[in-house]
Each structure stands twice: as C-alpha cells, then as structure tokens.
Scaffold this active site. Structure first.
Site, short mmCIF file in Angstrom:
data_model
loop_
_atom_site.label_atom_id
_atom_site.label_comp_id
_atom_site.label_asym_id
_atom_site.label_seq_id
_atom_site.Cartn_x
_atom_site.Cartn_y
_atom_site.Cartn_z
N ASP A 261 0.88 -1.15 0.00
CA ASP A 261 0.00 0.00 0.00
C ASP A 261 0.93 1.22 0.00
O ASP A 261 2.11 1.11 0.31
CB ASP A 261 -0.94 -0.02 1.22
CG ASP A 261 -2.16 0.85 0.98
OD1 ASP A 261 -3.20 0.62 1.62
OD2 ASP A 261 -2.08 1.78 0.13
C1 GLC Z 1 -4.38 4.17 -0.32
C2 GLC Z 1 -5.26 2.95 -0.13
C3 GLC Z 1 -5.14 1.93 -1.23
C4 GLC Z 1 -4.92 2.64 -2.55
C5 GLC Z 1 -3.56 3.32 -2.48
C6 GLC Z 1 -3.25 4.13 -3.74
O1 GLC Z 1 -3.74 4.52 0.85
O2 GLC Z 1 -5.15 2.28 1.12
O3 GLC Z 1 -6.34 1.16 -1.24
O4 GLC Z 1 -4.95 1.71 -3.63
O5 GLC Z 1 -3.41 4.14 -1.34
O6 GLC Z 1 -4.11 5.21 -3.83
#
Ligand code: GLC
Length: 716
Positions: A261
């Site tokens: 993430d």
């Molecule tokens: C965010 C989310 C994730 C997302 C990523 C990119 O923090 O937790 O679900 O795909 O960042 O935006």
C-alpha cells in the site's frame, strides 16, 4: 554417471540452451522467456522494476522491450489522473470514468455474474485509460460497522465476499489487465491504520479474514495482491513473512506480485526477504525507497542475495506476460470508456443492489398515474458522491442524483417539490419546518437520508464515530412522517445506520452510494419498474454496542494493539451466538412480491466433480409481480470437536420468477462447506450431522434438512 557420459550430457544441455535462448521471445515458454530476460538485465534495471518511479508507475527496461507498469485505483472505477507530487488531481479533461455503485451494494446483489460484469466494465475502462494494474477489489471483512471503508468492501461474510471477489476479478482480468486484491490482510479499520498491530487466533484468520484472498488467488488467478498498512502479529503486512511468504506464496502458490500500500514499506531487509515485490508510495525520492538504492547496496555488500531480487523481477515479468505486455503487441488496443453500455451496467447493478427494508401497507411501488405530488426532502437527494471516499473516488462524467431521477421518471403530471430539510453545513428547525410543510400537502414524501461520504462519514482514513444519522436527520424524518404517514426513506450511505424513526415511516430502501446512474435506478425501484431484490451483506444492529467489536470493547485497539477477541463470531455469527436481535439481519431484503419455499432435497455426490452434496429446493413466486429471490444456504454442525458459530453461509443462488411461476434452485456443497480450520491438523471436515438451512435471510429460514457425513477428512 561416468565422466565421458557426463561431458556429453553437459554438451547437449549447453546446445539445447543455446537454441532456446536464440528463439524469439514469443516462441518460448513464459518461464524460459522470463529467465532469458532476467539473465540479460543489469542489477540497476532489476532494481528499477521493484519500486515506483512515479505516483502510480514503475520504470521499465526499454532496452529489453519491458514497458513501464501503470496502475490506478480502484474498486469502483478508474480514478482520475493524480499529480506525481502530492495527491491533487491533475485537472485533465480526458480522465472521466464510469462510477459504479459502491462495492457493498454490489455484494448486496449476491450475484457473482453481476460482479463479473462490474469487473469487466472497470477492466475495459482501465484498458482505455492505459492502466495495466487496477488496485481493487477491496476484500477486507466488515468487522465493525464504523469502518470508514466498509462501502468499498463486500460485507461481513467470507463466503459472500469470496464469491463476489472471484466474479469481479475474473471479469476485470478478462479484459487483459491485472487485478489487485487488497488489503492483505486484516485491514478492518481506518483508525491508526498505519500502525495498529492486529492480533487474532489462527482459526479466525483462516476462516474469516483470509478466504476471500485465497479464492482470489486459487480460483480467480488474481495477478496482484496489495499488502495492508497495518501490522499483523507484530510485523507490517507489507513485510510479513508469515502472511506473504508462508501463506500467500508458500501455501497458496501465488506467483504474481505483492504491491505495498502507498507507504506501507518500512525496512529494506524485511521488504526484500519477507515477500514484498513492489514498493509504492514511500515518502522521499524514488531512488531512496527501501527497495531502491538501499536494496541495491545491500545486494552489492552481500547482505541480501540477488536471488531475492530475481524472484521479484520474475514475478513482475510474469504479470506482464499474463496481460500481454511482453508480446510486443499493442497492449492498449481495445477498451471502452464512459459509454452508454457502461452507464447502463452501473444502473442495472444499482437496481439489483438496493435493499427494501420496510414497505408497510405496500406503500411502494408508487403509481405515477395515481400520484399527483411528491415532496422530495434532504441534501442527499441532490448531493454528488462519486468524487468522495478517498482512493476509491471517481471523476464521473455525470451523476444522476435521486431528485433528478424521480423528476425524470414521474413525468410532467406529478408535481415534485424539493426541500433541503437538512444539510451537512446547516440544519435547523426552519429547514425542518419547511420540509414538514411540503410533506403535509403532498401525496407522498421521499426523504433522501444518509451520510455525506466524507471525513468521519464513510471515507478512507477515518472511521465513523457512531451509527447515528447526523445533521438532525432523525428529528427531520420523525416530523415529516408525523405530517405524512406515506413517508419513504431512501438511505444513501455506506452501511448500517440507527433508525429511531423506523416505526413511524411507511417504507425504507437502502440504496448505498448508488453510482452515476443512482437517481434513475432509485426511481426505477420506487415506481416499480424494477422489483428490488438486494439482500443485506452486513448486519444492521439496533445499537452499536450490540456489534461484537464494540461489545467486546476491543475497537479501535489499546496501546497500539487491536485484539480480535470475538474470534470467529463476526457479524451475524455473533448475533446468532449471543441471541441478539438485530435491526435488520444479514441476508435480509424484502420484495414487492412474495416467495414460498418447498421440497428441500439433498443429493449425495461421490465428490468426483468436487461436490459432496447438491442441495435443491423449489421456490414459487406467490405474489402479484415478477421478482428475484436470493436463496441463502446456511450450514451448522451438530457436535464439532472445536467450537463453531451457530451457522455459516455456505451457498446462495438468485432465481427470477414471474408471478405465479416456480422454479428449482440447485446449490452445490463441497467438503469446504463443512470444514473448519484446526491449527493442529488443517482443514477438518468431520464425521457428524450437519443441519442444512435454506431461507430468505439469516433469520428467515424456510426449510431444513440434516446431512450426515460418513467420515472425517483432513486437508492441509
Ligand atoms: C491508499 C489505499 C489503497 C490505494 C492506495 C493508492 O492509501 O489504502 O487502497 O490503492 O493508497 O491510492
């Protein structure tokens, strides 16, 4: 083997490898092509593949025909372009997308075929927008009704979430892009999401929180998995040896890439050795990422073997090969963006997602020939929701809010008034009085209530504080219903809310965040063009303290640790075990018609087709209009050697029937429908009696039969 023969064998092997390497890439097997590419790459080029070089992209190796990998959120459509520095939209005008209904609403359809269509729409739009990896579906189980991201998850049951996940991923990946099942694992709250350390017993992990990810890998062949922000048993999920190496890659055989993430990586050695394959979103310059120069340096110093890097590179190339990026063909061909077909799909899915919670005196459906006036009330009748919720946000080409949908459907002969009644920014007695006055003189009143889908109300990064409708809505609804008993409440939200006014209103429809065609779909249901068939994918409790994570007091964690003390008893499992009456139970949903169940029969199978028993029952539409019913199948064991929940959803099937028509529903059960996880033995399906229950909700069981399993079997 003697020396001479060994030499001959070595010479022949070398000759074979010479010809294999000489073959053009597309003629070799994928793995041998990948080996060839890896052998040609420099250390710098390999390192360049395993960390971001942009907000949503990684470097390629142009010299070898390896393109950059582009990715985008999310679970409800293809997100707009985001600036590389910071999180502001770029403001482009070519990055609109189809905004699909909330994934929790998709789950409410209990229709894996519809999930496949949902995934296909997003996959086609990703293709058109040049995105190789889509960061979704989001598969975390709803452990608390307060989780700010429940709207983008698929409810409280692992079997329902698994079936919908498999449909979604198969549909999306069929378009030639890679899905990314997220967030692995136990990311069940937003509070302290980057630091909270989740502790749970092994059975709970295996039986509740992992099944949807396992099905995504082993049934849908998902190509990517996103590590979660939180810790699990002391290690960050993006660098968690047990979750990533032992379970995901070891036990389940996952061959794709684990993506962090954004900002989920924390340590070079842990990320390199514990299963992370692509680092995204870390603060600071890309070359300073944990899997960038520090990783290269550690390899050059001999602290980390280059084999750890090569495995990651192979996984990247495997995903690229799987979506046709190494074929030299023009990947970007195909795809479809913002088309009427996709918008119609969004409408169809929302129509099936809506759950009819109450319909006293058959107030619904409305008859536009008999209705002369409708008082539409509430900010959510006009509010736009697509561009909300955090990373799941969509820049939608348009949105049809409820008011507009009703006006368009009711036609010129129905006088529709609008009163704000309440708003996020302002709500007072005068606004309520105006709404009450309008309701008093109208034939019916439709209050669009719910949440604003922003901070503290159903959005990423924060959890809700309670289950109450904010901004004075409860008082508004009570007084509107006092003025006009023909009051209909349409809920636009991402999950359970308390309803102190429930006994005073005529009808309630849960519409979730309804997608760009929401207003039209809501009008279709209110006017009866569509008979609602959705079923709750999560329990609606009477009060928050009835929910397990709150009754046990563990949410949102103490001293940085969140202990899942309720164990297996998540959602309806808890309400059943503690004999607590919910406001509305898991699987609940009314129809404009009625269904009768009969002739429950069990047909044993020898397991050769993987099924142990087929369950059949007959459903009759005994009402006055066509409709669809979701038959739910729950299983419970008589004398388990380890404690089990009172019953568990292990099958479901939708059946559409004309008025007066009946049909048979067949639901297969394999051994997994009877098995539980024993940390000492593995998956155990015991010799015992099992009760098979079929019904219209978890608390509306129509028929039961006993299935006696003749022997105990164990699977690792
Ligand atoms: C965010 C989310 C994730 C997302 C990523 C990119 O923090 O937790 O679900 O795909 O960042 O935006």
């Amino acid at each position: 083997m003697n020396q001479t023969r060994f030499r001959w064998a070595s010479a022949i092997a070398a000759l074979v490898m010479f010809f294999v390497r000489a073959l053009p890439l597309h003629a070799q097997s994928v793995e041998s092509r990948i080996d060839q590419l890896v052998s040609q790459m420099t250390l710098e080029e390999k390192i360049g593949l395993v960390h971001a070089d942009s907000k949503f992209a990684t470097a390629g190796v142009p010299r070898l025909g390896i393109p950059r990998l582009w990715m985008s959120d999310g679970p409800e459509g293809v997100r707009e372009e985001i600036e590389t520095n910071g999180w502001r939209p770029t403001g482009r005008t070519d990055d609109f997308s189809t905004w699909m209904p909330a994934d929790l609403g998709l789950a409410a359809t209990f229709d894996p075929d519809l999930a496949r269509e949902y995934g296909a729409v997003i996959g086609q739009e990703a293709k058109a927008r040049g995105k190789h990896i889509m960061l979704g579906p989001s598969l975390n189980i709803q452990r608390t009704p307060l989780n700010g991201r429940n709207f983008e998850y698929m409810g409280e049951d692992p079997w329902l979430t698994s079936r919908m996940a498999v449909g979604f991923i198969r549909g999306e990946q069929a378009q030639g892009i890679a899905s990314c099942a997220k967030h692995f694992a136990a990311n069940n709250q937003e509070t302290d999401r980057g630091t909270i350390d989740v502790e749970m017993d092994e059975r709970t992990l295996r039986e509740i929180y992992l099944p949807a990810f396992r099905a995504s890998v082993q049934e849908a062949g998902v190509l990517c998995v996103m590590g979660a922000y939180n810790k699990f048993r002391g290690q960050h999920c993006c660098e968690n040896d047990y979750l990533l190496n032992k379970i995901l890659k070891g036990e389940w055989g996952f061959k794709g890439i684990v993506i962090s993430d954004w900002g989920g990586a924390h340590n070079t050695k842990a990320a390199a050795l514990n299963g992370l394959d692509l680092e995204m979103g870390t603060r600071g310059p890309y070359e300073d990422y944990f899997l960038a120069n520090p990783f290269r340096d550690a390899i050059e110093k001999g602290e980390i073997p280059v084999s750890a890097l090569d495995d990651k590179v192979r996984r990247h190339l495997r995903v690229m090969a799987a979506i046709g990026l190494l074929d030299g063909a023009s990947w970007s061909e195909g795809g479809e963006l913002d088309t009427p077909r996709h918008q119609a799909a969004a409408r169809d899915i929302e129509e099936e997602a809506m759950v009819l919670l109450k319909n006293a005196g058959n107030l619904l459906p409305l008859n536009s020939a008999k209705i002369n006036s409708i008082a539409v009330i509430g900010e959510n009748a006009e509010r736009r929701f697509a561009h909300a919720g955090g990373s799941a946000e969509i820049k939608s080409l348009y949105e049809v809010p409820g008011l507009q949908g009703l006006i368009q459907r009711a036609g010129p002969n129905v006088n529709i008034s609008f009163s704000m009644g309440y708003s996020r920014e302002k709500n007072d007695d005068q606004m309520i009085a105006q709404a009450v006055a309008a309701a008093k003189v109208a034939d019916v009143a439709v209050v669009f209530a719910g949440l604003p889908h922003d901070w503290y109300y159903d959005t990423e990064g924060s959890d809700r504080h309670d289950l109450k409708l904010p901004f004075g809505q409860d008082e508004l609804i009570r007084r509107v219903a006092e003025a006009n008993p023909k009051t209909i409440v349409v809920l636009i939200d991402g999950g359970a809310v308390e309803m102190p006014w429930l006994d005073h209103v005529g009808a309630v429809v849960e519409a979730w965040y309804p997608g760009m065609e929401g207003g039209n779909a809501i009008a279709d249901v209110l006017f009866g063009d569509v008979n609602p068939s959705g079923k709750l994918p999560c329990t609606f409790p009477k009060q928050l303290s009835d929910s397990p994570a709150h009754a046990m007091g563990s949410f949102p964690g103490k001293n940085g640790v969140e202990r899942y003390d309720e164990g297996l008893l998540v959602g309806y499992r808890w309400f059943d075990a503690k004999n607590i009456e919910p406001l509305f139970p898991f699987g609940f949903g009314l129809s404009y018609t009625q269904f009768d169940y009969s002739n429950l029969e069990l047909f044993p199978e020898d397991g050769s087709d993987g099924h142990e028993v087929w369950v059949k029952c007959t459903v009759a539409n005994i009402g006055s209009c066509a409709g669809a019913e979701v038959v739910q199948l729950y299983v419970s064991q008589a004398h388990p050697s380890l404690p089990r929940p009172p019953k568990e959803l292990k099958g479901f099937a939708r059946i559409k029937l004309e008025a007066g028509e009946h049909g048979d529903v067949w639901i297969p059960l394999d051994r997994s429908a009877f098995a539980f996880y024993d940390p000492a033995r593995g998956w155990v399906a015991e010799k015992d009696d099992f009760t098979i229950e079929v019904g219209s909700s978890s608390r509306d069981i129509r028929l039961t039969k006993t299935w006696s399993r003749a022997e105990t079997s164990v699977q690792k």
